[in-house]
Design an enzyme around this catalytic site. Structure first.
Site, short mmCIF file in Angstrom:
data_model
loop_
_atom_site.label_atom_id
_atom_site.label_comp_id
_atom_site.label_asym_id
_atom_site.label_seq_id
_atom_site.Cartn_x
_atom_site.Cartn_y
_atom_site.Cartn_z
N ARG A 75 0.81 -1.23 0.00
CA ARG A 75 0.00 0.00 0.00
C ARG A 75 0.83 1.27 0.00
NH1 ARG A 75 -3.35 -3.75 1.81
NH2 ARG A 75 -1.39 -4.60 2.54
N THR A 76 1.79 1.33 0.91
CA THR A 76 2.55 2.58 1.05
C THR A 76 3.34 2.83 -0.22
OG1 THR A 76 2.68 2.11 3.41
CG2 THR A 76 4.09 3.86 2.57
N LYS A 104 28.17 -3.72 -2.42
CA LYS A 104 29.62 -3.50 -2.59
C LYS A 104 30.21 -2.83 -1.35
CE LYS A 104 28.94 -2.39 -7.49
NZ LYS A 104 29.07 -1.27 -8.42
N ARG A 125 11.48 3.46 3.17
CA ARG A 125 11.05 2.52 4.19
C ARG A 125 12.22 1.59 4.48
NH1 ARG A 125 5.69 -1.16 4.62
NH2 ARG A 125 4.88 0.91 5.05
N HIS A 158 5.60 5.61 11.55
CA HIS A 158 5.04 5.54 10.21
C HIS A 158 4.17 6.80 10.04
CE1 HIS A 158 3.61 4.05 6.50
NE2 HIS A 158 3.20 2.85 6.84
C1 NCD Z 1 1.60 -1.08 8.13
C2 NCD Z 1 3.10 -1.00 8.27
O1 NCD Z 1 3.82 -1.25 7.32
O2 NCD Z 1 3.52 -0.67 9.37
N1 NCD Z 1 1.19 -1.28 6.81
C3 NCD Z 1 0.99 -0.20 6.01
O3 NCD Z 1 1.89 0.59 5.75
N2 NCD Z 1 -0.27 0.02 5.59
C4 NCD Z 1 0.95 -2.02 9.05
C5 NCD Z 1 1.44 -3.42 9.12
O4 NCD Z 1 2.25 -3.86 8.30
O5 NCD Z 1 0.99 -4.11 10.03
#
Ligand code: NCD
Length: 341
Positions: A75-76, A104, A125, A158
């Site tokens: 999703r993100t 490397k 991320r 997040h």
């Molecule tokens: C969440 C995350 O990655 O922290 N997912 C997301 O970004 N929608 C929640 C999860 O993975 O539980």
């Protein structure tokens, strides 16, 4: 590249005047949250028409974004990718660290500096709690200080998920005075899940909210979050019984068991039967209550709940794309180029 689990982020300084790095939700003010929610609605509506979509496309075609996602994401990643494209921003990505020069032995800071040579924003991320902040420090020390957006940092934060959660709650309570004064339950693996940690931080901006953390003791919300809530005068309680608190909730935010962080067999002790939401729980939720989940779901959320109008998690997922469009608009300062409603 270093991906070790760094310690959780220290409190940042409050409220820069404009949005630049998005690392930790604690710096965001209520005025910024309200403006972002308003912008989200504007871009969401604008994008529905061909002419509106074309206006959005012309806002940032001179910008490029790097999506550096070395932890799993659906999703993100997709919502940021599409948010960029909605605004005309071109994207490049690294999703598998084995395909970058980190194999490397290139340092994390050098890798980030390299990305910043080619793009105007890095959306990242990673599995280390402090890595987004470290990336921001690396670009700040360089001649190309571009914004870094934290799209999930380890078990810690997040922030953009919390923004879309706020937007979803505000939309859900639109005709009932907004988030202020509402009782919101959080259930699941609250200790290791970053979404609830970030959202709890943002809740300090809404007077009169009451938070209820529902989890077995071993998975309860951490002390650092509780201290922050106390310091900001937010009322909260902890319980291991959904049954007792469910009828009093205006919203319930479910989360999955974060098994990927197990070092031993921790997750085995989690009793899904006590911490799941299905038809019988739905029957005890207020008629105007709402069910949220950052997704992906596990056994804690029965798919039969999806058909109920109080289940807003699919809308929440879609709101993520619009909120991320709004955030990019704000970061690049082109909000005044949007037509009025
Ligand atoms: C969440 C995350 O990655 O922290 N997912 C997301 O970004 N929608 C929640 C999860 O993975 O539980």
């Amino acid at each position: 590249m270093q991906t070790a689990n760094l310690s959780r982020a220290p409190a940042p300084e409050r409220a820069p005047a404009r949005l630049f790095h998005i690392l930790d939700p604690r710096v965001l003010t209520r005025a910024q949250l309200d403006e972002l929610c308003d912008l989200t609605t504007r871009v969401r509506i604008l994008a529905k028409s061909r002419i509106g979509a074309r206006i959005l496309q012309t806002l940032l075609p001179h910008k490029r974004a790097m999506l550096y996602f070395v932890q799993p994401s659906t999703r993100t990643f997709m919502s940021f990718n599409n948010a960029c494209h909605i605004l005309g921003i071109r994207t490049s990505e690294i999703r598998d660290p084995s395909t970058s020069s980190e194999v490397k032995g290139e340092s994390f800071d050098d890798s980030i500096r390299t990305f910043s040579s080619y793009v105007d924003v890095i959306i990242m991320r990673a599995s280390g709690a402090g890595l987004a902040a470290q990336a921001a420090a690396a670009v700040d020390a360089s001649r190309r200080p571009i914004p870094i957006i934290n799209a999930g940092s380890g078990q810690d934060q997040h922030p953009t998920q919390a923004l879309l959660d706020i937007y979803t709650l505000e939309r859900s309570f639109e005709h009932r005075g907004g988030i202020e004064g509402k009782t919101i339950g959080f259930m699941g693996d609250l200790r290791r899940g970053r979404t609830v940690r970030s959202l709890a931080y943002l809740m300090t901006n809404y007077p009169g909210v009451r938070l209820v953390f529902i989890a077995p003791a071993a998975f309860q919300i951490s002390d650092d979050i509780k201290s922050h809530l106390r310091a900001n005068g937010v009322e909260f309680s902890e319980t291991d019984s959904l049954h007792e608190v469910l009828p009093g909730l205006d919203a319930i935010y479910l989360t999955r068991l974060q098994t990927e962080w197990d070092v031993g067999e921790e997750s085995a002790s989690f009793d899904h039967r006590r911490y799941s939401f299905g038809p019988s729980e739905l029957g005890r939720l207020k008629p105007e209550g709402v069910v949220l989940h950052p997704l992906p779901r596990g056994p804690e959320l029965d798919p039969s709940v999806d058909a109920d109008p109080r289940a807003v998690y699919w809308r929440q997922e879609r709101n993520g794309m619009w909120m991320r469009v709004a955030l990019l608009v704000k970061i690049f300062g082109v909000e005044d180029e949007l037509p009025e409603r």
